[in-house]
Design a protein around this motif. Structure first.
Motif, PDB file in Angstrom:
ATOM      1  N   ASN A  98      11.808 -50.873  26.442  1.00 42.64           N
ATOM      2  CA  ASN A  98      11.131 -52.114  27.887  1.00 42.64           C
ATOM      3  C   ASN A  98      13.127 -52.559  28.901  1.00 42.64           C
ATOM      4  O   ASN A  98      12.105 -53.442  29.147  1.00 42.64           O
ATOM      5  CB  ASN A  98      10.503 -53.454  26.967  1.00 42.64           C
ATOM      6  N   LEU A  99      13.768 -52.827  27.898  1.00 45.60           N
ATOM      7  CA  LEU A  99      14.784 -53.452  27.860  1.00 45.60           C
ATOM      8  C   LEU A  99      15.156 -53.133  29.057  1.00 45.60           C
ATOM      9  O   LEU A  99      15.995 -53.638  30.591  1.00 45.60           O
ATOM     10  CB  LEU A  99      16.041 -53.332  26.860  1.00 45.60           C
ATOM     11  N   LYS A 100      14.820 -51.392  29.154  1.00 46.98           N
ATOM     12  CA  LYS A 100      15.469 -50.216  30.599  1.00 46.98           C
ATOM     13  C   LYS A 100      14.391 -50.914  31.030  1.00 46.98           C
ATOM     14  O   LYS A 100      15.120 -50.809  32.677  1.00 46.98           O
ATOM     15  CB  LYS A 100      14.991 -49.041  29.708  1.00 46.98           C
ATOM     16  N   GLU A 101      13.401 -51.022  31.236  1.00 46.45           N
ATOM     17  CA  GLU A 101      12.084 -51.316  32.528  1.00 46.45           C
ATOM     18  C   GLU A 101      13.030 -52.408  33.293  1.00 46.45           C
ATOM     19  O   GLU A 101      12.344 -52.912  34.029  1.00 46.45           O
ATOM     20  CB  GLU A 101      10.951 -51.302  32.287  1.00 46.45           C
ATOM     21  N   LYS A 102      12.563 -53.938  31.954  1.00 47.92           N
ATOM     22  CA  LYS A 102      13.202 -55.093  32.669  1.00 47.92           C
ATOM     23  C   LYS A 102      14.713 -54.588  33.518  1.00 47.92           C
ATOM     24  O   LYS A 102      15.080 -55.699  34.439  1.00 47.92           O
ATOM     25  CB  LYS A 102      13.176 -55.937  31.723  1.00 47.92           C
ATOM     26  N   GLY A 103      15.308 -53.787  33.767  1.00 49.26           N
ATOM     27  CA  GLY A 103      16.717 -53.281  33.827  1.00 49.26           C
ATOM     28  C   GLY A 103      17.814 -53.970  32.931  1.00 49.26           C
ATOM     29  O   GLY A 103      18.967 -54.290  33.648  1.00 49.26           O
ATOM     30  N   VAL A 104      17.662 -53.899  31.880  1.00 50.19           N
ATOM     31  CA  VAL A 104      19.028 -55.154  31.267  1.00 50.19           C
ATOM     32  C   VAL A 104      19.752 -53.703  30.627  1.00 50.19           C
ATOM     33  O   VAL A 104      20.778 -54.306  30.971  1.00 50.19           O
ATOM     34  CB  VAL A 104      17.960 -55.788  29.590  1.00 50.19           C
ATOM     35  N   ILE A 105      19.498 -52.828  29.938  1.00 49.18           N
ATOM     36  CA  ILE A 105      19.962 -51.359  30.268  1.00 49.18           C
ATOM     37  C   ILE A 105      20.000 -50.408  31.156  1.00 49.18           C
ATOM     38  O   ILE A 105      19.262 -50.278  31.963  1.00 49.18           O
ATOM     39  CB  ILE A 105      20.104 -50.794  28.847  1.00 49.18           C
ATOM     40  N   THR A 106      20.975 -49.805  31.135  1.00 50.33           N
ATOM     41  CA  THR A 106      20.809 -48.361  32.177  1.00 50.33           C
ATOM     42  C   THR A 106      19.989 -47.838  31.409  1.00 50.33           C
ATOM     43  O   THR A 106      20.440 -47.566  30.692  1.00 50.33           O
ATOM     44  CB  THR A 106      22.436 -48.237  32.966  1.00 50.33           C
ATOM     45  N   GLU A 107      19.901 -46.446  32.775  1.00 49.15           N
ATOM     46  CA  GLU A 107      19.195 -45.481  32.027  1.00 49.15           C
ATOM     47  C   GLU A 107      19.835 -44.827  30.925  1.00 49.15           C
ATOM     48  O   GLU A 107      19.627 -43.775  30.050  1.00 49.15           O
ATOM     49  CB  GLU A 107      18.942 -43.942  33.073  1.00 49.15           C
ATOM     50  N   GLU A 108      21.541 -44.067  31.541  1.00 46.85           N
ATOM     51  CA  GLU A 108      22.693 -44.019  30.054  1.00 46.85           C
ATOM     52  C   GLU A 108      22.629 -44.599  29.543  1.00 46.85           C
ATOM     53  O   GLU A 108      22.771 -44.008  27.658  1.00 46.85           O
ATOM     54  CB  GLU A 108      23.854 -43.932  31.403  1.00 46.85           C
ATOM     55  N   GLU A 109      22.576 -46.244  28.620  1.00 49.90           N
ATOM     56  CA  GLU A 109      22.428 -47.080  27.987  1.00 49.90           C
ATOM     57  C   GLU A 109      21.668 -46.442  26.796  1.00 49.90           C
ATOM     58  O   GLU A 109      21.081 -46.039  26.187  1.00 49.90           O
ATOM     59  CB  GLU A 109      23.347 -48.287  27.985  1.00 49.90           C
ATOM     60  N   PHE A 110      20.467 -46.227  27.281  1.00 50.20           N
ATOM     61  CA  PHE A 110      19.060 -46.076  26.999  1.00 50.20           C
ATOM     62  C   PHE A 110      19.321 -44.705  26.756  1.00 50.20           C
ATOM     63  O   PHE A 110      19.102 -44.598  25.704  1.00 50.20           O
ATOM     64  CB  PHE A 110      17.723 -46.022  27.960  1.00 50.20           C
ATOM     65  N   LEU A 111      19.429 -44.104  27.027  1.00 48.98           N
ATOM     66  CA  LEU A 111      19.454 -42.194  26.229  1.00 48.98           C
ATOM     67  C   LEU A 111      20.755 -42.393  25.339  1.00 48.98           C
ATOM     68  O   LEU A 111      20.178 -41.586  24.458  1.00 48.98           O
ATOM     69  CB  LEU A 111      19.579 -41.417  27.636  1.00 48.98           C
ATOM     70  N   LEU A 112      21.855 -42.988  25.717  1.00 44.28           N
ATOM     71  CA  LEU A 112      22.564 -43.177  24.371  1.00 44.28           C
ATOM     72  C   LEU A 112      22.267 -43.548  22.488  1.00 44.28           C
ATOM     73  O   LEU A 112      22.400 -43.356  22.739  1.00 44.28           O
ATOM     74  CB  LEU A 112      23.729 -43.815  24.889  1.00 44.28           C
ATOM     75  N   GLU A 113      21.640 -44.718  23.198  1.00 45.97           N
ATOM     76  CA  GLU A 113      21.367 -45.623  22.172  1.00 45.97           C
ATOM     77  C   GLU A 113      19.619 -44.365  21.224  1.00 45.97           C
ATOM     78  O   GLU A 113      19.485 -44.995  20.274  1.00 45.97           O
ATOM     79  CB  GLU A 113      20.708 -46.761  22.014  1.00 45.97           C
ATOM     80  N   LYS A 114      18.998 -43.891  22.071  1.00 47.07           N
ATOM     81  CA  LYS A 114      17.882 -43.629  22.454  1.00 47.07           C
ATOM     82  C   LYS A 114      18.071 -41.839  20.734  1.00 47.07           C
ATOM     83  O   LYS A 114      18.198 -41.596  19.422  1.00 47.07           O
ATOM     84  CB  LYS A 114      16.963 -43.542  23.094  1.00 47.07           C
ATOM     85  N   ALA A 115      19.409 -41.428  21.692  1.00 45.28           N
ATOM     86  CA  ALA A 115      19.892 -40.039  20.875  1.00 45.28           C
ATOM     87  C   ALA A 115      20.521 -40.821  19.492  1.00 45.28           C
ATOM     88  O   ALA A 115      20.282 -39.870  18.633  1.00 45.28           O
ATOM     89  CB  ALA A 115      21.172 -39.838  21.619  1.00 45.28           C
ATOM     90  N   LYS A 116      20.783 -41.952  19.475  1.00 47.20           N
ATOM     91  CA  LYS A 116      21.691 -42.858  17.709  1.00 47.20           C
ATOM     92  C   LYS A 116      20.934 -43.045  17.020  1.00 47.20           C
ATOM     93  O   LYS A 116      20.385 -42.463  15.602  1.00 47.20           O
ATOM     94  CB  LYS A 116      22.167 -44.247  18.492  1.00 47.20           C
ATOM     95  N   LEU A 117      19.396 -43.575  17.602  1.00 45.75           N
ATOM     96  CA  LEU A 117      18.356 -43.666  16.456  1.00 45.75           C
ATOM     97  C   LEU A 117      17.732 -42.504  16.124  1.00 45.75           C
ATOM     98  O   LEU A 117      17.164 -42.111  14.756  1.00 45.75           O
ATOM     99  CB  LEU A 117      16.980 -44.596  16.901  1.00 45.75           C
ATOM    100  N   ILE A 118      17.347 -41.297  16.999  1.00 42.77           N
ATOM    101  CA  ILE A 118      16.778 -39.933  16.616  1.00 42.77           C
ATOM    102  C   ILE A 118      17.876 -39.383  15.427  1.00 42.77           C
ATOM    103  O   ILE A 118      17.348 -39.012  14.546  1.00 42.77           O
ATOM    104  CB  ILE A 118      17.021 -39.673  17.891  1.00 42.77           C
ATOM    105  N   ASN A 119      18.934 -39.722  15.901  1.00 47.48           N
ATOM    106  CA  ASN A 119      19.791 -38.932  14.913  1.00 47.48           C
ATOM    107  C   ASN A 119      20.152 -39.607  13.510  1.00 47.48           C
ATOM    108  O   ASN A 119      20.636 -39.242  12.663  1.00 47.48           O
ATOM    109  CB  ASN A 119      21.137 -38.766  15.480  1.00 47.48           C
ATOM    110  N   ARG A 120      19.769 -40.858  13.175  1.00 41.32           N
ATOM    111  CA  ARG A 120      19.955 -41.582  11.817  1.00 41.32           C
ATOM    112  C   ARG A 120      19.009 -40.807  10.347  1.00 41.32           C
ATOM    113  O   ARG A 120      18.626 -39.842  11.144  1.00 41.32           O
ATOM    114  CB  ARG A 120      19.276 -42.685  11.923  1.00 41.32           C
TER     115      ARG A 120
END
Length: 120
Positions: A98-120
């Motif tokens: 949702n943050l990415k869709e609203k333009g609050v974070i970039t695609e790169e930031e989204f992918l970085l945070e997504k990777a962090k969540l998945i690797n927990r």
């Protein structure tokens, strides 16, 4: 002139009807989805199965498929394996999306945070 007025009123009535019907369906869908997620989070398998069937049936206009049953079983099996945190990960991924869709974070930031969540 009278026929045009009646026609315009009829069209307006139909538009209002369809808008209100879609709003109702959207609220009902959200209520069922939230009830299903809550049942899964609480580990209540029986309730999750019943609500999951209602939720997927509502999405499919009353027709529950074998794939829907499999999805429900997969969700319930995830609970029994003791990984209740998966749902908090899903919620966090949805928030990130949702943050990415609203333009609050970039695609790169989204992918970085997504990777962090998945690797927990």
């Amino acid at each position: 002139m009278e026929y045009q007025t009646i026609l315009i009123l009829g069209i307006i009535t139909l538009v209002i009807f369809f808008v209100l019907r879609e709003q109702y369906r959207s609220r009902k869908r959200a209520q069922l989805r939230n009830a299903y997620r809550n049942a899964l989070k609480n580990g209540n398998k029986t309730k999750a199965l019943a609500i999951g069937r209602r939720y997927y049936s509502y999405l499919r206009n009353g027709k529950l498929s074998i794939y829907d049953e499999q999805a429900i079983n997969n969700d319930i099996n995830t609970i029994t394996e003791g990984s209740k945190n998966n749902f908090t990960h899903i919620d966090q991924l949805e928030k990130l999306s949702n943050l990415k869709e609203k333009g609050v974070i970039t695609e790169e930031e989204f992918l970085l945070e997504k990777a962090k969540l998945i690797n927990r």
